[in-house]
Design an enzyme around this catalytic site. Sequence first.
Site, PDB file in Angstrom:
ATOM      1  N   LYS A 124      10.669  47.336  50.805  1.00 55.55           N
ATOM      2  CA  LYS A 124      11.135  47.811  49.488  1.00 55.55           C
ATOM      3  C   LYS A 124      10.125  48.811  48.904  1.00 55.55           C
ATOM      4  CE  LYS A 124      15.000  45.508  49.209  1.00 55.55           C
ATOM      5  NZ  LYS A 124      16.244  46.239  49.495  1.00 55.55           N
ATOM      6  N   SER A 140      13.469  45.374  44.433  1.00 59.00           N
ATOM      7  CA  SER A 140      13.364  43.944  44.147  1.00 59.00           C
ATOM      8  C   SER A 140      12.111  43.666  43.330  1.00 59.00           C
ATOM      9  CB  SER A 140      13.281  43.194  45.472  1.00 59.00           C
ATOM     10  OG  SER A 140      12.881  41.860  45.255  1.00 59.00           O
ATOM     11  N   TYR A 158       9.464  42.035  54.218  1.00 60.12           N
ATOM     12  CA  TYR A 158      10.632  42.411  53.413  1.00 60.12           C
ATOM     13  C   TYR A 158      10.191  43.210  52.180  1.00 60.12           C
ATOM     14  CZ  TYR A 158      14.222  41.904  49.811  1.00 60.12           C
ATOM     15  OH  TYR A 158      15.110  42.156  48.803  1.00 60.12           O
TER      16      TYR A 158
HETATM   17  P1  NAD Z   1      23.715  40.790  51.351  1.00 67.53           P
HETATM   18  O1  NAD Z   1      23.064  40.435  52.656  1.00 67.53           O
HETATM   19  O2  NAD Z   1      24.813  39.929  50.850  1.00 67.53           O
HETATM   20  O3  NAD Z   1      24.241  42.305  51.405  1.00 67.53           O
HETATM   21  C1  NAD Z   1      23.624  43.290  52.216  1.00 67.53           C
HETATM   22  C2  NAD Z   1      24.721  43.905  53.080  1.00 67.53           C
HETATM   23  O4  NAD Z   1      24.143  44.926  53.900  1.00 67.53           O
HETATM   24  C3  NAD Z   1      25.375  42.900  54.028  1.00 67.53           C
HETATM   25  O5  NAD Z   1      26.775  42.940  53.837  1.00 67.53           O
HETATM   26  C4  NAD Z   1      24.980  43.370  55.427  1.00 67.53           C
HETATM   27  O6  NAD Z   1      25.996  43.104  56.363  1.00 67.53           O
HETATM   28  C5  NAD Z   1      24.747  44.861  55.189  1.00 67.53           C
HETATM   29  N1  NAD Z   1      23.816  45.504  56.120  1.00 67.53           N
HETATM   30  C6  NAD Z   1      22.557  45.119  56.458  1.00 67.53           C
HETATM   31  N2  NAD Z   1      22.025  46.010  57.320  1.00 67.53           N
HETATM   32  C7  NAD Z   1      22.956  46.982  57.516  1.00 67.53           C
HETATM   33  C8  NAD Z   1      22.990  48.168  58.296  1.00 67.53           C
HETATM   34  N3  NAD Z   1      21.960  48.537  59.066  1.00 67.53           N
HETATM   35  N4  NAD Z   1      24.110  48.937  58.272  1.00 67.53           N
HETATM   36  C9  NAD Z   1      25.167  48.575  57.502  1.00 67.53           C
HETATM   37  N5  NAD Z   1      25.187  47.456  56.739  1.00 67.53           N
HETATM   38  C10 NAD Z   1      24.093  46.682  56.753  1.00 67.53           C
HETATM   39  O7  NAD Z   1      22.538  40.909  50.262  1.00 67.53           O
HETATM   40  P2  NAD Z   1      22.622  41.063  48.675  1.00 67.53           P
HETATM   41  O8  NAD Z   1      22.071  39.836  48.074  1.00 67.53           O
HETATM   42  O9  NAD Z   1      23.945  41.570  48.265  1.00 67.53           O
HETATM   43  O10 NAD Z   1      21.504  42.200  48.482  1.00 67.53           O
HETATM   44  C11 NAD Z   1      21.839  43.569  48.396  1.00 67.53           C
HETATM   45  C12 NAD Z   1      20.556  44.376  48.267  1.00 67.53           C
HETATM   46  O11 NAD Z   1      19.826  43.908  47.129  1.00 67.53           O
HETATM   47  C13 NAD Z   1      19.615  44.225  49.463  1.00 67.53           C
HETATM   48  O12 NAD Z   1      19.017  45.482  49.717  1.00 67.53           O
HETATM   49  C14 NAD Z   1      18.582  43.238  48.963  1.00 67.53           C
HETATM   50  O13 NAD Z   1      17.348  43.428  49.609  1.00 67.53           O
HETATM   51  C15 NAD Z   1      18.505  43.592  47.494  1.00 67.53           C
HETATM   52  N6  NAD Z   1      18.041  42.470  46.656  1.00 67.53           N
HETATM   53  C16 NAD Z   1      18.673  41.270  46.707  1.00 67.53           C
HETATM   54  C17 NAD Z   1      18.193  40.196  45.943  1.00 67.53           C
HETATM   55  C18 NAD Z   1      18.853  38.846  46.007  1.00 67.53           C
HETATM   56  O14 NAD Z   1      18.211  37.879  45.622  1.00 67.53           O
HETATM   57  N7  NAD Z   1      20.100  38.727  46.444  1.00 67.53           N
HETATM   58  C19 NAD Z   1      17.087  40.382  45.113  1.00 67.53           C
HETATM   59  C20 NAD Z   1      16.473  41.627  45.062  1.00 67.53           C
HETATM   60  C21 NAD Z   1      16.963  42.688  45.845  1.00 67.53           C
HETATM   61  N1  UFG Z   2      13.104  26.709  45.131  1.00 65.87           N
HETATM   62  C1  UFG Z   2      13.099  25.341  45.297  1.00 65.87           C
HETATM   63  N2  UFG Z   2      13.888  24.817  46.272  1.00 65.87           N
HETATM   64  C2  UFG Z   2      14.680  25.568  47.092  1.00 65.87           C
HETATM   65  C3  UFG Z   2      14.671  26.972  46.908  1.00 65.87           C
HETATM   66  C4  UFG Z   2      13.857  27.514  45.935  1.00 65.87           C
HETATM   67  O1  UFG Z   2      12.412  24.614  44.582  1.00 65.87           O
HETATM   68  O2  UFG Z   2      15.356  25.010  47.965  1.00 65.87           O
HETATM   69  C5  UFG Z   2      12.316  27.298  44.039  1.00 65.87           C
HETATM   70  C6  UFG Z   2      11.281  28.319  44.447  1.00 65.87           C
HETATM   71  O3  UFG Z   2      10.055  27.698  44.743  1.00 65.87           O
HETATM   72  C7  UFG Z   2      11.227  29.227  43.202  1.00 65.87           C
HETATM   73  C8  UFG Z   2      12.645  29.160  42.652  1.00 65.87           C
HETATM   74  O4  UFG Z   2      13.233  27.994  43.203  1.00 65.87           O
HETATM   75  O5  UFG Z   2      10.372  28.658  42.250  1.00 65.87           O
HETATM   76  C9  UFG Z   2      13.505  30.367  43.043  1.00 65.87           C
HETATM   77  O6  UFG Z   2      13.461  30.516  44.465  1.00 65.87           O
HETATM   78  P1  UFG Z   2      14.481  31.506  45.224  1.00 65.87           P
HETATM   79  O7  UFG Z   2      14.233  31.338  46.680  1.00 65.87           O
HETATM   80  O8  UFG Z   2      15.873  31.282  44.734  1.00 65.87           O
HETATM   81  O9  UFG Z   2      14.044  32.949  44.700  1.00 65.87           O
HETATM   82  P2  UFG Z   2      12.645  33.694  44.813  1.00 65.87           P
HETATM   83  O10 UFG Z   2      12.201  33.996  43.408  1.00 65.87           O
HETATM   84  O11 UFG Z   2      11.704  32.990  45.680  1.00 65.87           O
HETATM   85  O12 UFG Z   2      13.045  35.044  45.556  1.00 65.87           O
HETATM   86  C10 UFG Z   2      14.252  35.761  45.315  1.00 65.87           C
HETATM   87  C11 UFG Z   2      14.667  36.472  46.596  1.00 65.87           C
HETATM   88  C12 UFG Z   2      13.655  37.522  46.938  1.00 65.87           C
HETATM   89  C13 UFG Z   2      13.510  38.453  45.774  1.00 65.87           C
HETATM   90  C14 UFG Z   2      13.121  37.702  44.545  1.00 65.87           C
HETATM   91  C15 UFG Z   2      13.059  38.626  43.348  1.00 65.87           C
HETATM   92  O13 UFG Z   2      14.756  35.551  47.676  1.00 65.87           O
HETATM   93  O14 UFG Z   2      14.090  38.266  48.045  1.00 65.87           O
HETATM   94  O15 UFG Z   2      14.068  36.677  44.288  1.00 65.87           O
HETATM   95  O16 UFG Z   2      14.250  39.322  43.216  1.00 65.87           O
HETATM   96  F1  UFG Z   2      12.551  39.358  46.056  1.00 65.87           F
END
Ligand code: NAD
Ligand code: UFG
Length: 337
Positions: free
Chosen positions: A152, A124, A148
């Site tokens: 990572k 991330s 979190y």
């Molecule tokens: P998500 O929660 O939709 O998907 C993660 C999946 O992993 C879920 O289906 C959950 O049920 C499963 N899971 C969690 N723990 C488990 C375990 N111990 N065994 C088996 N399954 C398990 O999240 P996502 O948004 O699809 O994110 C996927 C990956 O990308 C994650 O590792 C997350 O940290 C990373 N990531 C997401 C974002 C974002 O903003 N969505 C940004 C950066 C990185």
């Molecule tokens: N924001 C608002 N109102 C809300 C939610 C968010 O104003 O209700 C703002 C935040 O302050 C930020 C922007 O919208 O400026 C984006 O916020 P998000 O929560 O959508 O995303 P972040 O950048 O904070 O974080 C996300 C994931 C993290 C990940 C990161 C980089 O939540 O886990 O992107 O991938 F690490």
Amino acid sequence: MSILVTGGAGYIGSHTVVALLERGRDVVVVDDLSNSSEESLNRVRELTGRDVTFVKADITDRSALDAVFESHTIESVIHFAGLKAVGESVAEPLRYYQNNLVSSMNLLGAMADHDCWDLVFSSSATVYGDPEILPIPETAPTGATNPYGQTKLMIEDICRDVAASDPRWRISLLRYFNPVGAHPSGNIGEDPNGPPNNLVPYVMQVAVGRRDKVSVFGDDYDTADGTGVRDYIHVVDLALGHLAALDHLPKGCDVYNLGTGNGASVLDIIETARDVSGQEIPHEITDRRPGDIATSLADPTKAQTELEWRADRGLELMLSDAWRWQEKNPNGFNEPD
Ligand code: NAD
Ligand code: UFG
């Protein structure tokens, strides 16, 4: 030969499974459904006309993971499974360290024991903390501000150490910026439990009438309009980034930013969401959210050059696809009340 996708029922995983199946690959998903629904995989089957093997298991259980490797021939793994809510990780750090670290170590161990050496891992942009250089290259300093993000960084380090221990490993660490949007069919998308933490799903729930208004977390940042700027990336582009990463695995371990290199502010998101949905998006400026940064923006050059991949879906498409998913599925994958 199959590709194992951990967390494949989740948001990014389900979109990546669609892309893999459409590419003709066979897929085994392992997911404990702790943050997802099996319905997402039913939709994936409908969309692609192909089957996907699903194993419901918690991969912190090493024996469950070994059983998957013993009953399927796995050529490579994409590892999405993990807990991802920043605030929750501050409140429940041990749960985050336990789940994210143990599952990843189990996976690396099971892979080596079953002669499988090719891995793509979901990291991330959070690992960059508050960046000093914009856009952010992979060489920028890292540092996490919450458990979190620590998981990572730790998993990245574990992967590097493991790769250094045996020349057969090929590991790609993908640092995603802000994934948003949905499959263009509107049949799969992001389905958060409870009030969304992230901006775009929150905006969509306001647009569809599930919530009253968006709180804009601060308008006094050092950005063009004072609201936070992020590098939003369409989840379909992100899914395709995983296919590119599989096609260009490095020797050993390497890291890639997956982003667009373009920034959008909170107000840009609200305005574009209003335009594409035709709905008013009531919003109010509130205090900053603790831990937030002003700007996060990828330098995606390395992925463009070495993975031959580029994210080219723009903000309007991201938000119109997110809106289609939200409008067709106002309660996500749950049946209507
Ligand atoms: P998500 O929660 O939709 O998907 C993660 C999946 O992993 C879920 O289906 C959950 O049920 C499963 N899971 C969690 N723990 C488990 C375990 N111990 N065994 C088996 N399954 C398990 O999240 P996502 O948004 O699809 O994110 C996927 C990956 O990308 C994650 O590792 C997350 O940290 C990373 N990531 C997401 C974002 C974002 O903003 N969505 C940004 C950066 C990185
Ligand atoms: N924001 C608002 N109102 C809300 C939610 C968010 O104003 O209700 C703002 C935040 O302050 C930020 C922007 O919208 O400026 C984006 O916020 P998000 O929560 O959508 O995303 P972040 O950048 O904070 O974080 C996300 C994931 C993290 C990940 C990161 C980089 O939540 O886990 O992107 O991938 F690490």
